[in-house]
Design a protein around this motif. Sequence first.
Motif, PDB file in Angstrom:
ATOM      1  N   ILE A 340       2.025  -2.585   2.449  1.00 24.04           N
ATOM      2  CA  ILE A 340       1.458  -1.342   1.915  1.00 24.04           C
ATOM      3  C   ILE A 340       1.771  -1.229   0.432  1.00 24.04           C
ATOM      4  O   ILE A 340       0.909  -0.831  -0.377  1.00 24.04           O
ATOM      5  N   LYS A 341       2.992  -1.574   0.035  1.00 24.83           N
ATOM      6  CA  LYS A 341       3.371  -1.488  -1.379  1.00 24.83           C
ATOM      7  C   LYS A 341       2.501  -2.387  -2.252  1.00 24.83           C
ATOM      8  O   LYS A 341       2.149  -2.026  -3.386  1.00 24.83           O
ATOM      9  N   LYS A 342       2.138  -3.548  -1.730  1.00 23.25           N
ATOM     10  CA  LYS A 342       1.363  -4.502  -2.514  1.00 23.25           C
ATOM     11  C   LYS A 342      -0.109  -4.125  -2.631  1.00 23.25           C
ATOM     12  O   LYS A 342      -0.746  -4.366  -3.654  1.00 23.25           O
ATOM     13  N   THR A 343      -0.651  -3.549  -1.571  1.00 20.70           N
ATOM     14  CA  THR A 343      -2.100  -3.313  -1.535  1.00 20.70           C
ATOM     15  C   THR A 343      -2.524  -1.891  -1.868  1.00 20.70           C
ATOM     16  O   THR A 343      -3.700  -1.653  -2.166  1.00 20.70           O
ATOM     17  N   ALA A 344      -1.593  -0.947  -1.804  1.00 24.29           N
ATOM     18  CA  ALA A 344      -1.922   0.450  -2.115  1.00 24.29           C
ATOM     19  C   ALA A 344      -1.206   0.848  -3.398  1.00 24.29           C
ATOM     20  O   ALA A 344       0.027   0.832  -3.452  1.00 24.29           O
ATOM     21  N   ALA A 345      -1.973   1.191  -4.409  1.00 23.59           N
ATOM     22  CA  ALA A 345      -1.386   1.446  -5.721  1.00 23.59           C
ATOM     23  C   ALA A 345      -0.825   2.852  -5.861  1.00 23.59           C
ATOM     24  O   ALA A 345       0.300   3.048  -6.329  1.00 23.59           O
TER      25      ALA A 345
END
Length: 605
Positions: A340-345
Motif C-alpha cells: 500500500i505504501k508503494k502504490t498509494a501516494a
Amino acid sequence: MPTSVSNSLWLRRPQPEQSPISPTRSGLVGLEDSACSKCDHTLALYPANTGGDLLVFLRALLGSVCVIAASPAFAGDTPLYQPSPAWVTPVVLADATKSGGTSPVIVIFDMQQRIENGRLWSYTDGATRIASPEILAQAATLALAWAPDKGDLTIHELSIQRGTQRIDLLAKGQKFTVLRREESLEQRMLTGILTATMAIEGLQVGDILRLRSSTSAKDDALGGRVQNVAPILAAPAQIGFGRIRVSWPVSAAPQWKLLANGVKAVPVTKGAYTELTLDLPAAKQPDMPGDAPSRYQHPPLLELATFADWADVSKTFAPLFDTKGAIAPGSPLRAEVDAIKKTAASPLERAQRALELVQDKIRYLAVGMDGGNYVPQAPARTWELRYGDCKAKTVLLLAILRDLDIASEPVLANVGMGDFVPERLPSAAAFNHVFVRAHVGGETLWLDGTGSGSRIGDIRDTPGVGYVLPIDAAGAALTRIETHANARPMIDLSVDADESASGDLPSAFTATAIVQGPAASMLTLAKSQLGEKEQREAVGQFLQGFLGEGQYTDASIVPDPVAGVVTVKATGATTSIWRTDDRRRKRSVTRLIDQMNFDPDRSKT
C-alpha cells in the motif's frame, strides 16, 4: 409510446441487522456487527410489547438462561444441581397462586441479582400454569442455553405442582441432556453455546411447572466493572407474583437507571447491603407509533453499572485495541502494508486501500468463545485465518492505518438504537458494534471493516448510527455522527420501456442496475454458483420490487471488483403500471414511489 425511467436508490450504507434491545440475564453484552445479532449470544427474555405472542414469552420464561461473560471462571460444560444462594429471598408458590380469583398463566416471574466483588450473580424463578394444550406443547420441552467458557448454569429446582401435590423432578432423577450445536452459523457466528434440554415427563394440563436457576458472571475485559440490563415486564401482562430485586454492598454502590414510564423505586439499606425492588407488572407503557424514532421504541428497562461515566467506558476499552507491535517485520501482513505504501501516494488513497484490504480479504465470522464478546482477535491471527468480526476487523484496520501514519481510533456504536445511547446509563452494554474513525487532511472518515465494496468515491460516506463513543486511553465523551448523502447510490437503476402498444398490455423493457454493497456481494455469489437459468431467475427476483412481475428473455450479472459494483442487465416484458382513476388513465413514474409511505400519527405528539 416509449418511456425511459432512471431511478437511483440512495440509501446509507446498510448497517448490521440488530435487535434494538436484547437484554440478557447477566447484562454483559458484547460487540457485534454485520449479519448477526449479538456476539455474545444474548437472549431476549420477553418481547418489548407485552401484548405479543404469549407462547413465545412462556418459552423464554422457562428457558431464559444464558451466561455471557469473558472470564472462564466458574466454567462448566454440564449444569450444576445445587441449592439457591443464601442471599436469595425465595417466593412461596402458595402465596403466588393467591390471585383474587384470576388464574394468570405466569404464576411467578422473579429475577434477583447481586453485584459484589466485580461479579454479577443472577437468579431466576419462573412458574407457569399449563392452562391449555397449546401451552403444554410449548412448555413440555425445556432448552437452556449457556456458554461454558464464561460461566456455570446452576439448577436449583424443577418441579410440578399438581393440586396439593408437589412433584420434585430432580429428586426423581430427571436431568438435563447437554447438546453442543452451533445454531447461528447462517449468521456467520461461532458461539460455543451449549444447550441443556429436557422433555418434562408426566406434565399435564392444569399443572404448574416451576424452574429456579442461577448464573454467575465476571468479565475480566471490563476491568472489574459490572453491568446489567434487566427488562421490566409491564401491563397488560398478568402475573401472580412478579419482582425484580437487585442488591449490592453499601460500600460499593453501582449507578442505576429506570428507563420506563410510571415506574419508581427507592433503594433500601438492610444491614451491609442495599436493595432495589420493583414489583411486576409495571404500569402499562405508552403506545408508540411505528414510525417513532428508535429511542422511543425500547422496552422498559432497569440498567445498573459500576462505570463512573462514558469516559470510564472509553478508557476501559482502550487496552483491548492497542496495536503496538501488531504488524511484525517480515510477516505476510507487513508485505501487504508495504505494498500500500508503494502504490498509494496520498493519505486518502492509503486509507481507502487499507479499508478495501480489510473488507475484501477478511471474511466475516464472529467468534464469541473464550472471551470473544469484547476481546478482539489479534491482527496477525485475523490475517492468518482470513476471518474476523467487527472487533477483529477494526483492530486490524487500526494497525494498518497507524502503520501508514494515519491517525485513527476505534469508536463504539449501537446499530439500530444509536439515538437512544445518550439516555442510557454509561456502560459497555449500550453498544453492539465497533468501527474506525480516521483523520486525514483535516477530514474525519468513518471506516467500517465489516462493510463491502467501499472504494475511493465512498471514503467520505457517513454511517447512520447516531451517537458513538471514541475509545481513548484518556477517556472520551459521546459524539454524534453528522450524516450526509452517500457519494454513490446503493442501486442505480435505469429502465427503458415501450408502452406504445397499449396501456393494458405488458410493456417491453430493458433494465440496467448498478449495485454496490451487500446486495452486490449476493449477486456476485449468485454469478459464481448458479447456472444461466438460475441466474436469470435471481435477476428477476432482484428486479421484481422495481418493475413488478415480469418475463425475462435475457439477463446478465457482471461484477466489477475494481469499482466494487455489480451491473445487472435484463430485457423482457412486465405487467402494465397504468391504472384508471376517476375515468383518467394514470401511471406512477416508478413503482418505487408506490412503496414509499409517510403516514404519521398526529394524535401521538
